[in-house]
Write an enzyme that holds these catalytic residues in place. Structure first.
Site, PDB file in Angstrom:
ATOM      1  N   MET A  66      42.900  37.623  -3.912  1.00 49.88           N
ATOM      2  CA  MET A  66      42.814  38.438  -5.001  1.00 49.88           C
ATOM      3  C   MET A  66      41.318  38.325  -5.647  1.00 49.88           C
ATOM      4  SD  MET A  66      44.633  41.092  -4.816  1.00 49.88           S
ATOM      5  CE  MET A  66      44.661  41.867  -6.302  1.00 49.88           C
ATOM      6  N   ARG A 126      40.411  25.762  -8.913  1.00 50.06           N
ATOM      7  CA  ARG A 126      40.874  24.498  -8.864  1.00 50.06           C
ATOM      8  C   ARG A 126      40.287  23.383  -7.726  1.00 50.06           C
ATOM      9  NH1 ARG A 126      47.204  23.425  -8.563  1.00 50.06           N
ATOM     10  NH2 ARG A 126      47.060  24.341  -6.544  1.00 50.06           N
ATOM     11  N   VAL A 135      45.127  33.325 -10.690  1.00 51.71           N
ATOM     12  CA  VAL A 135      46.000  32.542  -9.989  1.00 51.71           C
ATOM     13  C   VAL A 135      47.352  33.039 -10.018  1.00 51.71           C
ATOM     14  CG1 VAL A 135      44.467  30.474 -10.840  1.00 51.71           C
ATOM     15  CG2 VAL A 135      46.514  31.196 -12.201  1.00 51.71           C
ATOM     16  N   SER A 170      46.282  46.703  -8.928  1.00 47.76           N
ATOM     17  CA  SER A 170      46.972  47.094  -7.880  1.00 47.76           C
ATOM     18  C   SER A 170      46.036  47.440  -6.803  1.00 47.76           C
ATOM     19  CB  SER A 170      48.150  48.307  -8.244  1.00 47.76           C
ATOM     20  OG  SER A 170      48.637  48.692  -6.965  1.00 47.76           O
ATOM     21  N   LYS A 208      52.162  47.883 -14.870  1.00 52.34           N
ATOM     22  CA  LYS A 208      52.053  47.508 -13.480  1.00 52.34           C
ATOM     23  C   LYS A 208      53.475  47.015 -13.017  1.00 52.34           C
ATOM     24  CE  LYS A 208      50.439  45.838  -9.807  1.00 52.34           C
ATOM     25  NZ  LYS A 208      50.710  44.786  -9.341  1.00 52.34           N
ATOM     26  N   HIS A 258      54.900  50.382 -12.083  1.00 50.35           N
ATOM     27  CA  HIS A 258      54.297  51.033 -10.932  1.00 50.35           C
ATOM     28  C   HIS A 258      54.797  50.290  -9.664  1.00 50.35           C
ATOM     29  CE1 HIS A 258      51.381  50.172  -7.562  1.00 50.35           C
ATOM     30  NE2 HIS A 258      50.905  51.255  -8.051  1.00 50.35           N
ATOM     31  N   ASN A 259      55.053  48.992  -9.689  1.00 54.87           N
ATOM     32  CA  ASN A 259      55.769  48.325  -8.462  1.00 54.87           C
ATOM     33  C   ASN A 259      57.139  48.832  -8.172  1.00 54.87           C
ATOM     34  OD1 ASN A 259      53.396  46.982  -8.549  1.00 54.87           O
ATOM     35  ND2 ASN A 259      54.145  44.898  -8.201  1.00 54.87           N
ATOM     36  N   GLU A 313      57.029  51.974  -6.743  1.00 55.15           N
ATOM     37  CA  GLU A 313      56.396  51.840  -5.312  1.00 55.15           C
ATOM     38  C   GLU A 313      57.757  51.394  -4.408  1.00 55.15           C
ATOM     39  OE1 GLU A 313      53.363  48.761  -5.168  1.00 55.15           O
ATOM     40  OE2 GLU A 313      54.392  47.651  -3.577  1.00 55.15           O
ATOM     41  N   ARG A 315      87.978  53.962 -23.823  1.00 50.32           N
ATOM     42  CA  ARG A 315      87.585  52.830 -24.769  1.00 50.32           C
ATOM     43  C   ARG A 315      88.295  52.787 -25.992  1.00 50.32           C
ATOM     44  NH1 ARG A 315      82.651  53.270 -26.507  1.00 50.32           N
ATOM     45  NH2 ARG A 315      82.548  50.984 -26.647  1.00 50.32           N
TER      46      ARG A 315
HETATM   47  P1  NBP Z   1      48.122  33.066  -5.069  1.00 51.04           P
HETATM   48  O1  NBP Z   1      48.965  33.934  -5.935  1.00 51.04           O
HETATM   49  O2  NBP Z   1      48.610  32.933  -3.632  1.00 51.04           O
HETATM   50  O3  NBP Z   1      47.358  31.979  -5.885  1.00 51.04           O
HETATM   51  C1  NBP Z   1      46.681  31.136  -5.563  1.00 51.04           C
HETATM   52  C2  NBP Z   1      45.522  30.871  -6.525  1.00 51.04           C
HETATM   53  O4  NBP Z   1      46.157  30.029  -7.469  1.00 51.04           O
HETATM   54  C3  NBP Z   1      44.750  29.641  -6.018  1.00 51.04           C
HETATM   55  O5  NBP Z   1      43.077  29.841  -6.252  1.00 51.04           O
HETATM   56  C4  NBP Z   1      45.153  28.369  -6.319  1.00 51.04           C
HETATM   57  O6  NBP Z   1      44.360  27.366  -6.547  1.00 51.04           O
HETATM   58  C5  NBP Z   1      45.540  28.968  -7.782  1.00 51.04           C
HETATM   59  N1  NBP Z   1      46.323  27.861  -8.442  1.00 51.04           N
HETATM   60  C6  NBP Z   1      47.762  27.544  -8.157  1.00 51.04           C
HETATM   61 BR1  NBP Z   1      48.710  28.351  -7.092  1.00 51.04          BR
HETATM   62  N2  NBP Z   1      48.143  26.590  -9.028  1.00 51.04           N
HETATM   63  C7  NBP Z   1      47.456  26.255  -9.708  1.00 51.04           C
HETATM   64  C8  NBP Z   1      47.289  25.530 -11.148  1.00 51.04           C
HETATM   65  N3  NBP Z   1      48.332  24.967 -11.512  1.00 51.04           N
HETATM   66  N4  NBP Z   1      45.921  25.389 -11.660  1.00 51.04           N
HETATM   67  C9  NBP Z   1      44.952  26.296 -11.196  1.00 51.04           C
HETATM   68  N5  NBP Z   1      44.998  26.965 -10.106  1.00 51.04           N
HETATM   69  C10 NBP Z   1      46.024  27.102  -9.613  1.00 51.04           C
HETATM   70  O7  NBP Z   1      46.639  34.145  -5.138  1.00 51.04           O
HETATM   71  P2  NBP Z   1      46.774  35.859  -4.692  1.00 51.04           P
HETATM   72  O8  NBP Z   1      47.499  36.074  -3.502  1.00 51.04           O
HETATM   73  O9  NBP Z   1      45.233  35.926  -4.490  1.00 51.04           O
HETATM   74  O10 NBP Z   1      47.062  36.529  -6.045  1.00 51.04           O
HETATM   75  C11 NBP Z   1      46.577  36.218  -7.549  1.00 51.04           C
HETATM   76  C12 NBP Z   1      47.298  36.815  -8.431  1.00 51.04           C
HETATM   77  O11 NBP Z   1      47.187  38.113  -8.332  1.00 51.04           O
HETATM   78  C13 NBP Z   1      48.799  36.562  -8.380  1.00 51.04           C
HETATM   79  O12 NBP Z   1      49.328  36.412  -9.700  1.00 51.04           O
HETATM   80  C14 NBP Z   1      49.285  37.646  -7.667  1.00 51.04           C
HETATM   81  O13 NBP Z   1      50.718  38.171  -8.084  1.00 51.04           O
HETATM   82  C15 NBP Z   1      48.320  38.726  -8.036  1.00 51.04           C
HETATM   83  N6  NBP Z   1      48.317  40.029  -7.397  1.00 51.04           N
HETATM   84  C16 NBP Z   1      48.237  39.772  -5.899  1.00 51.04           C
HETATM   85  C17 NBP Z   1      48.237  40.994  -5.158  1.00 51.04           C
HETATM   86  C18 NBP Z   1      48.086  40.818  -3.670  1.00 51.04           C
HETATM   87  O14 NBP Z   1      48.178  41.922  -2.930  1.00 51.04           O
HETATM   88  N7  NBP Z   1      48.192  39.627  -3.020  1.00 51.04           N
HETATM   89  C19 NBP Z   1      48.147  42.352  -5.749  1.00 51.04           C
HETATM   90  C20 NBP Z   1      48.135  42.380  -7.064  1.00 51.04           C
HETATM   91  C21 NBP Z   1      48.265  41.297  -7.884  1.00 51.04           C
HETATM   92  P3  NBP Z   1      44.101  26.257  -5.231  1.00 51.04           P
HETATM   93  O15 NBP Z   1      43.166  27.027  -4.394  1.00 51.04           O
HETATM   94  O16 NBP Z   1      43.566  25.207  -6.057  1.00 51.04           O
HETATM   95  O17 NBP Z   1      45.393  26.049  -4.661  1.00 51.04           O
END
Ligand code: NBP
Length: 477
Positions: free
Chosen positions: A13, A33, A74, A128, A183, A186-187, A190, A447
């Site tokens: 994302m 990170r 993250v 989203s 949001k 929304h989900n 969905e 009741r």
């Molecule tokens: P992820 O939810 O899989 O998170 C991975 C990221 O979080 C990596 O950059 C990782 O760094 C970082 N991270 C973690 Br895990 N722990 C950390 C910490 N303690 N300190 C710093 N960084 C940390 O990624 P995503 O699927 O791209 O989703 C990102 C956000 O967007 C989430 O909150 C998700 O719910 C939301 N979202 C996702 C979607 C979707 O379709 N996937 C849609 C809408 C919203 P690293 O690389 O160093 O491990």
């Protein structure tokens, strides 16, 4: 040079969101990170725009123009707090932290409060559209202060999806957690949409006897009408897909246990707290959990059901038309419930959310995008204080036309033993709302009988109690 925006957290994302900003002409500082992710982004996509690679938090903050705009993408939960703790001490009053993760709105409220005390704007933002949306234009639901939206809004408008009329799919939803709340709902909607589509599919398959490929064609036809939506469109794609390993329909080789990440469940939990009946969304969440109980399902396979009676070909065609009516009517109910929850949240937390604006920004980019949302917007435009979508004349008329078919479909499902919790819950909600009298009067009597909880009368003001254990005379409470 300095960056107008920075993105930290460069998984699917964050990476695509950073590219989206860069492609729109903004200089983007990128940080992760694990530094290699940031390096990979710049190596692979550096030619798409101006990126500044930051290896440390300090470098990242130093790369941003002031007031700083720092997007966190993250994993939601503790990682978000960890990142805030890392960056907040490096920021100055007026700077903005934008959390684009799927945070719980209560966490967002807490973070906003804590950061506000330090003069930092915390903008909890629902995004989203998944991976593709993040890159090509998501639907964006920012909360936070008005002031932060003035600075951030134009940028978000640029990278967001655009509705068919060209309007950007972003608006300032409301203060603190309003964006993440919207949001979340929304989900939830969905989930309900997907469940209703699933039930329509199951009926077309088990009652009408169509193959997945035939059902894909039916969905394609539906997608040219009032059900025109992203989810109907991809349903047709999934149903027409054939597994290359076995030559079977793809849908027949996938394990039928649906997973979930939690936003649907939150929608129902919060609705329970707010006292809002979101029965359709709840059934969708429960249907997913039921599907996952493999042992329970195995143990139940031998339970008695009705004798199957297949429809003739001509009956099947007419039935498919009825299913379309049932799906549409149930969909109106899901959205009615979802918007009720947003209205209730807005009231509870003083967010002053514009429901018409919410329907408007869901018209593009997000998973539930649909022609239907234009209709919802018109309903709220015509009457901003609409008590319920069902009280909109157009929707009421459409349901009036659909209701006979809606009922017939549920009868057919019941007769054939096909579970349609979404369709049935939606109809039950509709019938209960329009009922002249509800058995709630009896509930109140019960009741009062066992707990002296008192009741109100239809003909007089005040609260009353009947002396059930005595001479059954009535006394004022
Ligand atoms: P992820 O939810 O899989 O998170 C991975 C990221 O979080 C990596 O950059 C990782 O760094 C970082 N991270 C973690 Br895990 N722990 C950390 C910490 N303690 N300190 C710093 N960084 C940390 O990624 P995503 O699927 O791209 O989703 C990102 C956000 O967007 C989430 O909150 C998700 O719910 C939301 N979202 C996702 C979607 C979707 O379709 N996937 C849609 C809408 C919203 P690293 O690389 O160093 O491990």
């Amino acid at each position: 040079t300095s960056a107008q925006i920075g993105v930290t957290g460069l998984a699917v994302m964050g990476r695509n969101l950073a590219r989206n900003f860069a492609r729109n002409g903004y200089t983007v500082a990128v940080h992760n990170r694990t530094v290699s992710r940031a390096q990979a982004l710049v190596e692979e996509f550096g030619d798409e725009g101006d990126f500044i690679l930051a290896e440390t938090a300090k470098e990242f903050v130093a790369a941003l123009e002031r007031p700083r705009r720092l997007v966190i993408m993250v994993k939601a939960g503790d990682p978000t707090d960890a990142v805030i703790q890392e960056f907040a001490p490096l920021l100055e009053p007026g700077d903005m932290i934008i959390d684009g993760g799927n945070a719980h709105f209560a966490d967002t409220r807490r973070r906003e409060r804590e950061l506000r005390e330090r003069g930092i704007h915390f903008v909890g933002t629902g995004i989203s559209g998944g991976e593709e949306g993040a890159l090509h234009g998501p639907s964006i639901m920012p909360g936070g202060s008005k002031e932060s939206y003035e600075s951030l809004g134009p940028m978000l408008e640029k990278i967001s999806a655009k509705a068919k009329d060209g309007a950007p799919c972003v608006t300032h939803v409301g203060p603190d957690g309003a964006g993440h709340f919207v949001k979340m709902v929304h989900n939830g909607i969905e989930y309900a949409d997907m469940q209703l589509i699933g039930e329509a599919y199951q009926l077309l398959r088990d009652v009408a006897g169509y193959s997945p490929a035939q059902i894909a064609d039916i969905f394609r036809t539906w997608n040219t009408g009032r059900l025109d939506s992203y989810l109907i469109e991809i349903t047709a794609e999934v149903l027409s897909h054939v597994d290359s390993a076995t030559g079977k329909p793809f849908v027949d080789v996938v394990v039928d246990q649906a997973e979930q990440k939690g936003t649907g469940r939150w929608t129902v939990q919060i609705a329970l707290d707010l006292g809002v009946p979101v029965s359709g969304i709840a059934e969708a969440v429960f249907a997913r959990s039921l599907s996952g109980h493999a042992a329970l399902r195995d143990a139940s396979r031998g339970l008695a059901g009705p004798k199957p009676a297949a429809l003739s070909e001509s009956e099947a065609g007419a039935f498919a038309d009825r299913v379309e009516q049932a799906l549409y009517a149930s969909k109106i109910v899901s959205y009615t419930q979802g918007f009720h929850e947003i209205a209730a949240g807005s009231e509870e937390y003083d967010w002053d959310i514009d429901l018409g604006a919410v329907s408007s920004i869901w018209r593009g980019g997000c998973i539930i995008r649909a022609a239907f949302l234009d209709r919802i917007r018109s309903a709220y435009d015509a009457r901003p204080d609409l008590p319920s979508l069902l009280s909109d004349e157009t929707f009421a008329q459409e349901i009036a036309q659909a209701q006979d078919d809606w009922r017939e479909v549920i009868i057919a499902a019941t007769r054939q033993g096909v579970a349609v919790p979404g369709f049935s819950a939606a109809l039950a909600y509709y019938d209960a709302l329009r009922a002249e009298r509800l058995p709630a009067a009896l509930t109140q009597g019960q009741r009062d009988f066992f707990g002296a909880h008192t009741y109100r009368r239809v003909d007089r003001e005040g609260a009353f109690h009947t002396l059930w254990g005595g001479d059954r005379s009535e006394v004022p409470a």
